[in-house]
Structures are given as structure tokens and as C-alpha cells.
Design a protein around this motif. Sequence first.
Motif, PDB file in Angstrom:
ATOM      1  N   LEU A  13     -32.428 -19.937  17.427  1.00 41.55           N
ATOM      2  CA  LEU A  13     -33.523 -20.612  16.706  1.00 41.55           C
ATOM      3  C   LEU A  13     -33.812 -19.926  15.373  1.00 41.55           C
ATOM      4  O   LEU A  13     -34.041 -20.579  14.366  1.00 41.55           O
ATOM      5  N   ILE A  14     -33.807 -18.596  15.395  1.00 39.54           N
ATOM      6  CA  ILE A  14     -34.032 -17.856  14.140  1.00 39.54           C
ATOM      7  C   ILE A  14     -32.918 -18.166  13.141  1.00 39.54           C
ATOM      8  O   ILE A  14     -33.164 -18.426  11.975  1.00 39.54           O
ATOM      9  N   GLY A  15     -31.680 -18.165  13.620  1.00 41.27           N
ATOM     10  CA  GLY A  15     -30.545 -18.474  12.755  1.00 41.27           C
ATOM     11  C   GLY A  15     -30.616 -19.880  12.197  1.00 41.27           C
ATOM     12  O   GLY A  15     -30.342 -20.111  11.022  1.00 41.27           O
ATOM     13  N   ALA A  16     -31.016 -20.846  13.015  1.00 37.91           N
ATOM     14  CA  ALA A  16     -31.143 -22.231  12.551  1.00 37.91           C
ATOM     15  C   ALA A  16     -32.238 -22.342  11.503  1.00 37.91           C
ATOM     16  O   ALA A  16     -32.095 -23.045  10.501  1.00 37.91           O
ATOM     17  N   GLY A  17     -33.343 -21.626  11.710  1.00 31.28           N
ATOM     18  CA  GLY A  17     -34.430 -21.641  10.730  1.00 31.28           C
ATOM     19  C   GLY A  17     -34.006 -21.024   9.412  1.00 31.28           C
ATOM     20  O   GLY A  17     -34.308 -21.537   8.337  1.00 31.28           O
ATOM     21  N   ALA A  18     -33.275 -19.917   9.489  1.00 32.50           N
ATOM     22  CA  ALA A  18     -32.794 -19.256   8.274  1.00 32.50           C
ATOM     23  C   ALA A  18     -31.808 -20.150   7.534  1.00 32.50           C
ATOM     24  O   ALA A  18     -31.827 -20.240   6.307  1.00 32.50           O
ATOM     25  N   LEU A  19     -30.939 -20.847   8.292  1.00 27.76           N
ATOM     26  CA  LEU A  19     -29.980 -21.750   7.661  1.00 27.76           C
ATOM     27  C   LEU A  19     -30.694 -22.908   6.979  1.00 27.76           C
ATOM     28  O   LEU A  19     -30.381 -23.265   5.846  1.00 27.76           O
ATOM     29  N   ALA A  20     -31.696 -23.467   7.638  1.00 28.12           N
ATOM     30  CA  ALA A  20     -32.450 -24.570   7.038  1.00 28.12           C
ATOM     31  C   ALA A  20     -33.158 -24.100   5.779  1.00 28.12           C
ATOM     32  O   ALA A  20     -33.186 -24.790   4.764  1.00 28.12           O
ATOM     33  N   GLN A  21     -33.732 -22.866   5.818  1.00 29.57           N
ATOM     34  CA  GLN A  21     -34.415 -22.340   4.643  1.00 29.57           C
ATOM     35  C   GLN A  21     -33.430 -22.094   3.509  1.00 29.57           C
ATOM     36  O   GLN A  21     -33.720 -22.375   2.354  1.00 29.57           O
ATOM     37  N   ALA A  22     -32.252 -21.593   3.815  1.00 29.02           N
ATOM     38  CA  ALA A  22     -31.253 -21.309   2.790  1.00 29.02           C
ATOM     39  C   ALA A  22     -30.760 -22.580   2.119  1.00 29.02           C
ATOM     40  O   ALA A  22     -30.352 -22.566   0.966  1.00 29.02           O
ATOM     41  N   THR A  24     -32.663 -25.243   1.613  1.00 31.45           N
ATOM     42  CA  THR A  24     -33.763 -25.882   0.924  1.00 31.45           C
ATOM     43  C   THR A  24     -33.787 -25.415  -0.525  1.00 31.45           C
ATOM     44  O   THR A  24     -33.820 -24.217  -0.784  1.00 31.45           O
ATOM     45  N   PRO A  25     -33.737 -26.351  -1.487  1.00 34.84           N
ATOM     46  CA  PRO A  25     -33.762 -25.939  -2.900  1.00 34.84           C
ATOM     47  C   PRO A  25     -34.997 -25.100  -3.207  1.00 34.84           C
ATOM     48  O   PRO A  25     -36.085 -25.398  -2.744  1.00 34.84           O
ATOM     49  N   GLY A  26     -34.806 -24.068  -3.978  1.00 36.54           N
ATOM     50  CA  GLY A  26     -35.914 -23.227  -4.415  1.00 36.54           C
ATOM     51  C   GLY A  26     -36.308 -22.170  -3.398  1.00 36.54           C
ATOM     52  O   GLY A  26     -37.279 -21.479  -3.577  1.00 36.54           O
ATOM     53  N   SER A  27     -35.587 -22.058  -2.333  1.00 38.70           N
ATOM     54  CA  SER A  27     -35.968 -21.078  -1.319  1.00 38.70           C
ATOM     55  C   SER A  27     -34.996 -19.904  -1.313  1.00 38.70           C
ATOM     56  O   SER A  27     -34.283 -19.671  -0.354  1.00 38.70           O
ATOM     57  N   GLY A  28     -34.970 -19.177  -2.388  1.00 41.37           N
ATOM     58  CA  GLY A  28     -34.102 -18.011  -2.456  1.00 41.37           C
ATOM     59  C   GLY A  28     -32.757 -18.295  -3.089  1.00 41.37           C
ATOM     60  O   GLY A  28     -31.920 -17.424  -3.154  1.00 41.37           O
ATOM     61  N   ALA A  29     -32.556 -19.522  -3.537  1.00 41.51           N
ATOM     62  CA  ALA A  29     -31.288 -19.862  -4.177  1.00 41.51           C
ATOM     63  C   ALA A  29     -31.226 -19.259  -5.577  1.00 41.51           C
ATOM     64  O   ALA A  29     -32.241 -19.032  -6.219  1.00 41.51           O
ATOM     65  N   VAL A  30     -30.026 -18.992  -6.039  1.00 42.02           N
ATOM     66  CA  VAL A  30     -29.825 -18.485  -7.399  1.00 42.02           C
ATOM     67  C   VAL A  30     -30.007 -19.643  -8.364  1.00 42.02           C
ATOM     68  O   VAL A  30     -29.486 -20.735  -8.161  1.00 42.02           O
ATOM     69  N   LEU A  31     -30.763 -19.413  -9.434  1.00 38.80           N
ATOM     70  CA  LEU A  31     -31.009 -20.435 -10.433  1.00 38.80           C
ATOM     71  C   LEU A  31     -30.070 -20.274 -11.620  1.00 38.80           C
ATOM     72  O   LEU A  31     -29.750 -19.154 -12.011  1.00 38.80           O
ATOM     73  N   SER A  32     -29.685 -21.384 -12.187  1.00 41.14           N
ATOM     74  CA  SER A  32     -28.957 -21.385 -13.456  1.00 41.14           C
ATOM     75  C   SER A  32     -29.882 -21.977 -14.496  1.00 41.14           C
ATOM     76  O   SER A  32     -30.379 -23.077 -14.317  1.00 41.14           O
ATOM     77  N   GLU A  33     -30.136 -21.221 -15.551  1.00 39.66           N
ATOM     78  CA  GLU A  33     -31.030 -21.684 -16.601  1.00 39.66           C
ATOM     79  C   GLU A  33     -30.343 -21.559 -17.950  1.00 39.66           C
ATOM     80  O   GLU A  33     -29.634 -20.594 -18.208  1.00 39.66           O
ATOM     81  N   ARG A  34     -30.594 -22.544 -18.791  1.00 37.42           N
ATOM     82  CA  ARG A  34     -30.097 -22.444 -20.161  1.00 37.42           C
ATOM     83  C   ARG A  34     -31.127 -21.683 -20.970  1.00 37.42           C
ATOM     84  O   ARG A  34     -32.318 -21.723 -20.688  1.00 37.42           O
TER      85      ARG A  34
END
Length: 169
Positions: A13-22, A24-34
Amino acid sequence: MNTPIRATLALALIGAGALAQAQTPGSGAVLSERNVSLALANQIAAATVAACSAGGYNVTATVVDRAGHVRAMQRADNAGPHTLEASRLKAYTSASARNTTLAMMEASQKNPAAANLKDIPGYLLLGGGVPVRAGNEVIGAVGVGGAPGGHLDEQCAMAALEQVKAALQ
């Protein structure tokens, strides 16, 4: 349920929650900005000073990146010492609010709810700050200080941005 099965289920369950969070846009993802490059910032600053000089105004132009950090600053001969900080603050204000400082100044004068904008540390609500946009994205701002009126500072910045518009595509 025995303890090893509970532990396995809990980890799943913890792994599934972490995968769902990963995922989800904006939840720790690396951003690319100009962002505005040093070369472009120098072009904008030089074109701004030249546009104002053509009108007989000795100004300083400061270009900041999308976070409000100075990338380039050029001061015309005979520009007053106050123009350095005024242009920087106008650029910072414009980049931060993603709006022209002239529009912000006018809004703060006409709208009591916007009157407190002047109290934000680092904000200068005088005309002459203009966002630098690549398409619809603000990648920086240019601030101008020294012409006899913020509307003239803004005109110089707009003329400079018109000159470099091909680089902003």
C-alpha cells in the motif's frame, strides 16, 4: 492476518501510494523552465539604453531572469546614480508579478485592494518594468530608470523587446 502478511500488505500500500504520488504532476517531479540567457539579457539591456538615448534620455536598463535575479545591467553615460537601483527594482517587480510596473502602479492607485502592493519588500511601483515573454511564458523582465517619466522608461523597454522578438519565439 499474520504479521508477515500484514507487513507485506502495508509495504504494498505504501509503495502504491508513493507510485501514485510520483505520477502526479507537481509532486516532486523535475521541472523544465525557460529562462532569459545572458546573451539575450545583454541584447535587451543594450537595445533599451539605445532606444532611450535616441530620445535624449540617459537611463540604466536592468534585465532579470524569471526569478528576479540580475542577468545584465547597462548604464548610459550621464545616467544618475539612482537609476541603477530603480531599474533593478522595476525589473524585479515586473518579473515577480508578471506584469508591467506601470499597470501595477495604476491598479494600486485606482483599486484600494491593490494599494498595499507598494508595501511588498523589493517592489517599486513606477512605470518602466516590462516582462520578457517567450510566447505566453514570462522568462524575465527589463526595468528602466532615468527617463523623465515611467511611461517613457516603458516605451524604451517595449522598443527593445520589439527588436529582439525573433529570439523570443
